[in-house]
Design a protein around this motif. Structure first.
Motif, PDB file in Angstrom:
ATOM      1  N   CYS A 274      45.281  23.769  38.966  1.00  0.00           N
ATOM      2  CA  CYS A 274      44.411  24.889  39.340  1.00  0.00           C
ATOM      3  C   CYS A 274      43.070  24.341  39.851  1.00  0.00           C
ATOM      4  CB  CYS A 274      44.192  25.778  38.111  1.00  0.00           C
ATOM      5  SG  CYS A 274      43.088  27.160  38.398  1.00  0.00           S
TER       6      CYS A 274
ATOM      7  N   TYR B 289      40.246  26.249  40.141  1.00  0.00           N
ATOM      8  CA  TYR B 289      39.077  27.037  39.733  1.00  0.00           C
ATOM      9  C   TYR B 289      38.081  26.121  39.012  1.00  0.00           C
ATOM     10  CZ  TYR B 289      35.933  30.232  37.485  1.00  0.00           C
ATOM     11  OH  TYR B 289      34.788  30.854  37.088  1.00  0.00           O
TER      12      TYR B 289
ATOM     13  N   CYS C 225      39.456  23.983  35.860  1.00  0.00           N
ATOM     14  CA  CYS C 225      40.570  24.393  35.004  1.00  0.00           C
ATOM     15  C   CYS C 225      41.665  23.335  35.113  1.00  0.00           C
ATOM     16  CB  CYS C 225      41.095  25.748  35.475  1.00  0.00           C
ATOM     17  SG  CYS C 225      42.612  26.261  34.664  1.00  0.00           S
TER      18      CYS C 225
ATOM     19  N   SER D  94      44.827  23.721  34.157  1.00  0.00           N
ATOM     20  CA  SER D  94      46.160  24.304  34.021  1.00  0.00           C
ATOM     21  C   SER D  94      47.081  23.891  35.175  1.00  0.00           C
ATOM     22  CB  SER D  94      46.047  25.832  33.969  1.00  0.00           C
ATOM     23  OG  SER D  94      47.344  26.371  33.903  1.00  0.00           O
TER      24      SER D  94
ATOM     25  N   CYS E 249      45.794  28.899  38.940  1.00  0.00           N
ATOM     26  CA  CYS E 249      46.745  29.272  37.890  1.00  0.00           C
ATOM     27  C   CYS E 249      46.810  30.807  37.857  1.00  0.00           C
ATOM     28  CB  CYS E 249      46.334  28.700  36.536  1.00  0.00           C
ATOM     29  SG  CYS E 249      44.864  29.444  35.822  1.00  0.00           S
TER      30      CYS E 249
ATOM     31  N   HIS F 226      43.563  32.540  36.633  1.00  0.00           N
ATOM     32  CA  HIS F 226      42.423  32.537  37.564  1.00  0.00           C
ATOM     33  C   HIS F 226      42.710  33.308  38.843  1.00  0.00           C
ATOM     34  CE1 HIS F 226      40.648  29.267  34.989  1.00  0.00           C
ATOM     35  NE2 HIS F 226      39.735  30.216  35.052  1.00  0.00           N
TER      36      HIS F 226
HETATM   37 ZN   LIG Z   1      43.088  28.073  36.200  1.00  0.00          ZN
END
Ligand SMILES: [Zn+2]
Length: 294
Positions: A245, A247, A256, A258, A285, A288
């Motif tokens: 991800c 973000y 992030c 993830s 993700c 987000h």
């Molecule tokens: Zn994320």
């Protein structure tokens, strides 16, 4: 230790335990507010659980119990009082909450069960749940992963008999390559095979190595669907964003981490004319992606 000292130490500990429960109640209330404001997402965490572990420093089990209480308090706000008074504790509450959500138990029944497990130990709570709902109330066996020495790990999973039979069939089919193949070798083979098929990053590397230049009469023309993203561009985005991800918290810059349920997002939305170009696309993700749409 004399009697007076004994009593005062006990009284002081009782006060501390009461205070500890009050503070736990406040933590749960704050976690609820953080979730309502999506603060954990804005700070670059993909879930409240991840936030509780990574940003607040709780162990996974402590975080799980507190988040179970947050979920339960949304349905039955009165549990906050009971946690405060000690009639309910985080352990029996999280056990009940996990069963309620797994089996979709309705609210009146949840209330009645919670009354029964007041002031109960973990063992007593388990017995009450089984008495009321049968063995389905027992927590499902968890898969356990343990680190061992070196670069190995121990994975303990419960398989259906049919799955084991499938593994044995695969072992037989692969016997020409390795007649003494262990389940661990087979799992490794399966991972390689599946990753080549499913992982956009693996596909990208293979393609970069072997693909012929795109030209000639077989090229598919541009799609008229503005949401369409050509497969090769998708793989470029996955490769560029390293399958993670993108973000990042605008204040701290925390990205992030993830890799779960990643989606390709148009930075400038398609409905506003955002194109499917490398510059306008990124991986987000699921959490987000929703934050952005919310
Ligand atoms: Zn994320």
């Amino acid at each position: 230790m004399n009697c007076t000292l004994h009593d005062s130490l006990h009284d002081e500990t009782l006060k501390l335990v009461k205070e500890e429960r009050r503070l736990t109640g406040l933590v749960i209330e704050n976690l609820q507010k953080i979730q309502d404001a999506n603060l954990h997402l804005k700070m670059g965490y993909s879930s409240l659980f991840e936030y509780a572990v990574k940003a607040l420093g709780y162990s996974e089990s402590c975080a799980y119990r507190r988040i179970s209480a947050v979920k339960m308090a949304r349905v039955l706000p009165e549990i906050k009082e009971k946690l405060n008074s000690g009639e309910l504790n985080l352990t029996n509450l999280s056990m009940a909450q996990s069963f309620f959500s797994r089996e979709k138990i309705d609210v009146p029944e949840q209330k009645s069960v919670l009354e029964k497990i007041e002031n109960c130990s973990k063992r007593e709570t388990e017995k009450i749940l089984v008495r009321e709902f049968g063995v389905r109330a027992l927590p499902p066996k968890r898969e356990v992963v343990k680190a061992t020495a070196g670069d190995e790990a121990l994975l303990h999973v419960r398989l259906k008999q049919v799955t084991l039979e499938k593994l044995d069939r695969l072992k037989n089919l692969r016997a020409h390559k390795n007649p003494k193949m262990a389940y661990a070798d087979l799992i490794d083979d399966m991972c390689e095979y599946m990753l080549k098929k499913l992982d956009p990053m693996a596909k990208h590397s293979a393609e970069a190595k072997f693909a012929a230049p795109i030209k000639g009469p077989h090229i598919r023309g541009p799609s008229s669907n503005p949401r369409h993203i050509p497969s090769r561009l998708k793989r470029q985005i996955w490769q560029r964003d390293q399958g993670q991800c993108t973000y990042a918290d605008p204040t701290t810059g925390r990205r992030c981490d993830s890799r779960h349920l990643l989606q390709i997002d148009h930075i400038h939305p398609v409905c506003l004319g955002g194109p499917a170009t490398e510059k306008n696309l990124r991986l987000l993700c699921h959490a987000h992606h929703r934050l952005r749409d919310g």
